[in-house]
Design an enzyme around this catalytic site. Structure first.
Site, PDB file in Angstrom:
ATOM      1  N   CYS A 136     -22.443  29.708 -21.932  1.00 22.63           N
ATOM      2  CA  CYS A 136     -21.431  30.295 -21.052  1.00 22.63           C
ATOM      3  C   CYS A 136     -20.032  30.032 -21.603  1.00 22.63           C
ATOM      4  CB  CYS A 136     -21.583  29.721 -19.644  1.00 22.63           C
ATOM      5  SG  CYS A 136     -20.399  30.377 -18.463  1.00 22.63           S
ATOM      6  N   CYS A 139     -17.254  29.511 -19.065  1.00 24.11           N
ATOM      7  CA  CYS A 139     -17.272  28.183 -18.437  1.00 24.11           C
ATOM      8  C   CYS A 139     -16.776  27.106 -19.404  1.00 24.11           C
ATOM      9  CB  CYS A 139     -18.686  27.786 -18.033  1.00 24.11           C
ATOM     10  SG  CYS A 139     -19.691  29.078 -17.340  1.00 24.11           S
ATOM     11  N   ASP A 140     -17.254  27.157 -20.639  1.00 24.08           N
ATOM     12  CA  ASP A 140     -17.069  26.016 -21.535  1.00 24.08           C
ATOM     13  C   ASP A 140     -16.108  26.273 -22.696  1.00 24.08           C
ATOM     14  OD1 ASP A 140     -18.932  24.685 -19.984  1.00 24.08           O
ATOM     15  OD2 ASP A 140     -20.620  25.265 -21.241  1.00 24.08           O
TER      16      ASP A 140
HETATM   17  P1  FAD Z   1     -28.193  29.790  -9.247  1.00 27.13           P
HETATM   18  O1  FAD Z   1     -27.093  28.827  -9.357  1.00 27.13           O
HETATM   19  O2  FAD Z   1     -28.945  30.236 -10.429  1.00 27.13           O
HETATM   20  O3  FAD Z   1     -29.203  29.256  -8.142  1.00 27.13           O
HETATM   21  C1  FAD Z   1     -30.464  29.831  -7.969  1.00 27.13           C
HETATM   22  C2  FAD Z   1     -31.230  29.048  -6.914  1.00 27.13           C
HETATM   23  O4  FAD Z   1     -32.422  29.766  -6.585  1.00 27.13           O
HETATM   24  C3  FAD Z   1     -31.666  27.648  -7.344  1.00 27.13           C
HETATM   25  O5  FAD Z   1     -31.406  26.753  -6.306  1.00 27.13           O
HETATM   26  C4  FAD Z   1     -33.163  27.785  -7.541  1.00 27.13           C
HETATM   27  O6  FAD Z   1     -33.877  26.576  -7.275  1.00 27.13           O
HETATM   28  C5  FAD Z   1     -33.500  28.846  -6.493  1.00 27.13           C
HETATM   29  N1  FAD Z   1     -34.737  29.576  -6.740  1.00 27.13           N
HETATM   30  C6  FAD Z   1     -35.018  30.395  -7.802  1.00 27.13           C
HETATM   31  N2  FAD Z   1     -36.290  30.851  -7.672  1.00 27.13           N
HETATM   32  C7  FAD Z   1     -36.789  30.337  -6.510  1.00 27.13           C
HETATM   33  C8  FAD Z   1     -38.048  30.422  -5.837  1.00 27.13           C
HETATM   34  N3  FAD Z   1     -39.051  31.169  -6.309  1.00 27.13           N
HETATM   35  N4  FAD Z   1     -38.208  29.737  -4.688  1.00 27.13           N
HETATM   36  C9  FAD Z   1     -37.188  29.005  -4.177  1.00 27.13           C
HETATM   37  N5  FAD Z   1     -35.990  28.891  -4.762  1.00 27.13           N
HETATM   38  C10 FAD Z   1     -35.801  29.528  -5.918  1.00 27.13           C
HETATM   39  N6  FAD Z   1     -19.726  29.353 -13.347  1.00 27.13           N
HETATM   40  C11 FAD Z   1     -18.419  29.092 -13.079  1.00 27.13           C
HETATM   41  O7  FAD Z   1     -17.818  29.758 -12.240  1.00 27.13           O
HETATM   42  N7  FAD Z   1     -17.787  28.051 -13.674  1.00 27.13           N
HETATM   43  C12 FAD Z   1     -18.397  27.248 -14.574  1.00 27.13           C
HETATM   44  O8  FAD Z   1     -17.776  26.335 -15.125  1.00 27.13           O
HETATM   45  C13 FAD Z   1     -19.755  27.500 -14.878  1.00 27.13           C
HETATM   46  N8  FAD Z   1     -20.412  26.727 -15.756  1.00 27.13           N
HETATM   47  C14 FAD Z   1     -21.713  26.991 -16.035  1.00 27.13           C
HETATM   48  C15 FAD Z   1     -22.376  26.178 -16.963  1.00 27.13           C
HETATM   49  C16 FAD Z   1     -23.699  26.414 -17.253  1.00 27.13           C
HETATM   50  C17 FAD Z   1     -24.384  25.507 -18.242  1.00 27.13           C
HETATM   51  C18 FAD Z   1     -24.389  27.494 -16.637  1.00 27.13           C
HETATM   52  C19 FAD Z   1     -25.849  27.734 -16.936  1.00 27.13           C
HETATM   53  C20 FAD Z   1     -23.732  28.316 -15.748  1.00 27.13           C
HETATM   54  C21 FAD Z   1     -22.397  28.083 -15.445  1.00 27.13           C
HETATM   55  N9  FAD Z   1     -21.690  28.880 -14.558  1.00 27.13           N
HETATM   56  C22 FAD Z   1     -20.398  28.598 -14.235  1.00 27.13           C
HETATM   57  C23 FAD Z   1     -22.322  30.031 -13.910  1.00 27.13           C
HETATM   58  C24 FAD Z   1     -22.752  29.646 -12.475  1.00 27.13           C
HETATM   59  O9  FAD Z   1     -23.467  28.450 -12.518  1.00 27.13           O
HETATM   60  C25 FAD Z   1     -23.604  30.756 -11.881  1.00 27.13           C
HETATM   61  O10 FAD Z   1     -22.881  31.976 -11.902  1.00 27.13           O
HETATM   62  C26 FAD Z   1     -23.979  30.423 -10.439  1.00 27.13           C
HETATM   63  O11 FAD Z   1     -24.648  29.198 -10.371  1.00 27.13           O
HETATM   64  C27 FAD Z   1     -24.868  31.495  -9.830  1.00 27.13           C
HETATM   65  O12 FAD Z   1     -25.161  31.081  -8.547  1.00 27.13           O
HETATM   66  P2  FAD Z   1     -26.429  31.632  -7.749  1.00 27.13           P
HETATM   67  O13 FAD Z   1     -26.401  30.926  -6.439  1.00 27.13           O
HETATM   68  O14 FAD Z   1     -26.445  33.103  -7.764  1.00 27.13           O
HETATM   69  O15 FAD Z   1     -27.706  31.204  -8.584  1.00 27.13           O
END
Ligand code: FAD
Ligand code: NAP
Length: 321
Positions: A136, A139-140
């Protein structure tokens, strides 16, 4: 299965999207249940410094941010459940979700299962995550100010990340396994015109090389796929941008997905192809993929779900009279 939990609203996923949906839904009196999945807190638990989430002057930690979101969601009346869902039935209401530990019935469902970045799968890449290997750049990238960096991939994401990184670095190398990019023409034109970006065609990374104390990335061993020759590219940051896969396997054939497997929502809303099922965060967003945009669509999903429940509950009342 004997263990059945029924709720007006179930939120699947506990990243920023799911937790924000929970905060709004709980404050609307819906007593939501969040099913956390195997990654409680979502992708942000896999990172350290977060510097772009609004509201914090100091650098904050990703895991801390989602812990705070969860605490806020619970404080306003959300029930958190640790379970991983393996099967869903959204063909009729109440919707039924089957997990490792129980069964869940819901009048409305918010899907916030996120998306995971794809990695190359090299053991040395795994070892260097958090030490110079990232998926990302937004992010980094900031952590590599003035340093040499590389991006791996040839799609829109890779090109956008390479261009983005030129804000921080004057020496960006894009490593692609073929001799042409699949990114959109306009992005390619910007990339080729940029003096700070070098292209390394027909090349694949075979090793992430660490060094120093504490250990950090010092280079990449890159193999030319045409000649077989391996050379060392000295970089301190390597951004793998070879695509993301949305966590939508559960919904294939049940909800409309786009050509990349993301959940389809009606423009300007979080409504999926099934009334009463809403999607937010990275599972429906292949462009922005940020914590703040996930939180924003999480808010939208809760408001959409609240409206839906009010309508169906009002109709049910009228029919009963
Ligand atoms: P996610 O955070 O992917 O959460 C998905 C959730 O769904 C999890 O809790 C998982 O357990 C659950 N889930 C999935 N499948 C199932 C299932 N079958 N049953 C039950 N639960 C399930 N964004 C920024 O804005 N700033 C940053 O600095 C930043 N740094 C990042 C660094 C890294 C290394 C990464 C990988 C991403 C980063 N991001 C950052 C991006 C950010 O993390 C994502 O955009 C954000 O987390 C997306 O949120 P979400 O809730 O859609 O999904
Ligand atoms: P993508 O289009 O699938 O491209 C992935 C790239 O990574 C391809 O160039 C591919 O190489 C390469 N790749 C895949 N696996 C690899 C491996 N194991 N080793 C080395 N290279 C590998 O993914 P994306 O760029 O993340 O885009 C995903 C979708 O989101 C696309 O539909 C894209 O248009 C969209 N998107 C849009 C925008 C925008 O509109 N601004 C921005 C970002 C993403 P090959 O080319 O050889 O297959």
């Amino acid at each position: 299965m004997s263990n059945i939990l029924s709720s007006r609203l179930i939120i699947l996923g506990s990243g920023p999207a799911g937790l924000t949906a929970a905060i709004y839904a709980a404050r609307a009196g819906l007593s939501p249940v969040v099913i956390q999945g195997i990654q409680p807190g979502g992708q942000l638990t896999t990172t350290t410094d977060v510097e772009n989430y609004p509201g914090f002057r100091e650098v904050i930690q990703g895991p801390w941010l989602v812990e705070e979101m969860q605490a806020q969601a619970e404080h306003v009346g959300t029930k958190m459940v640790w379970d991983h869902i393996n099967e869903v039935d959204v063909s009729r209401r109440p919707f039924v979700l089957k997990g490792d530990s129980g069964e869940y019935h819901a009048d409305a469902l918010v899907i916030a299962t996120g998306a995971q970045a794809k990695w190359l799968g090299l053991p040395s890449e795994e070892h260097m995550k958090g030490r110079g290997a990232s998926a990302c750049a937004t992010c980094d990238g900031f952590f590599y100010r003035g340093k040499k960096v590389a991006v791996i991939g040839g799609g829109n994401t890779a090109v956008e990340e390479a261009l983005y990184l030129t804000n921080h670095s004057h020496d960006v190398t894009l490593i692609h396994r073929r001799d042409s990019l699949r990114a959109e023409k306009i992005l390619q034109e910007r990339l080729f015109a940029h003096p700070g970006i070098t292209l390394m065609w027909d090349s694949e990374v075979v090793e992430f090389v660490g060094g120093g104390q504490p250990e950090a990335l010092v280079g990449l061993d890159v193999r030319n796929v045409k000649t077989g020759e391996v050379s060392r590219l000295e970089v301190e940051g390597a951004f793998v941008a070879i695509g993301h896969h949305p966590a939508t396997e559960l919904f294939a054939g049940k909800l409309a997905l786009d050509e990349d497997g993301y959940l389809k929502v009606e423009t300007g809303s979080t409504r999926t192809s099934v009334p009463g099922v809403f999607a937010c965060g990275d599972v429906m967003d292949k462009i922005y993929r940020q914590a703040v945009t996930a939180a924003g669509t999480g808010c939208m999903a809760a408001l959409d779900a609240e409206r839906f429940l009010a309508e169906v509950e009002f109709e049910a009342l009228e029919a009963a009279e």
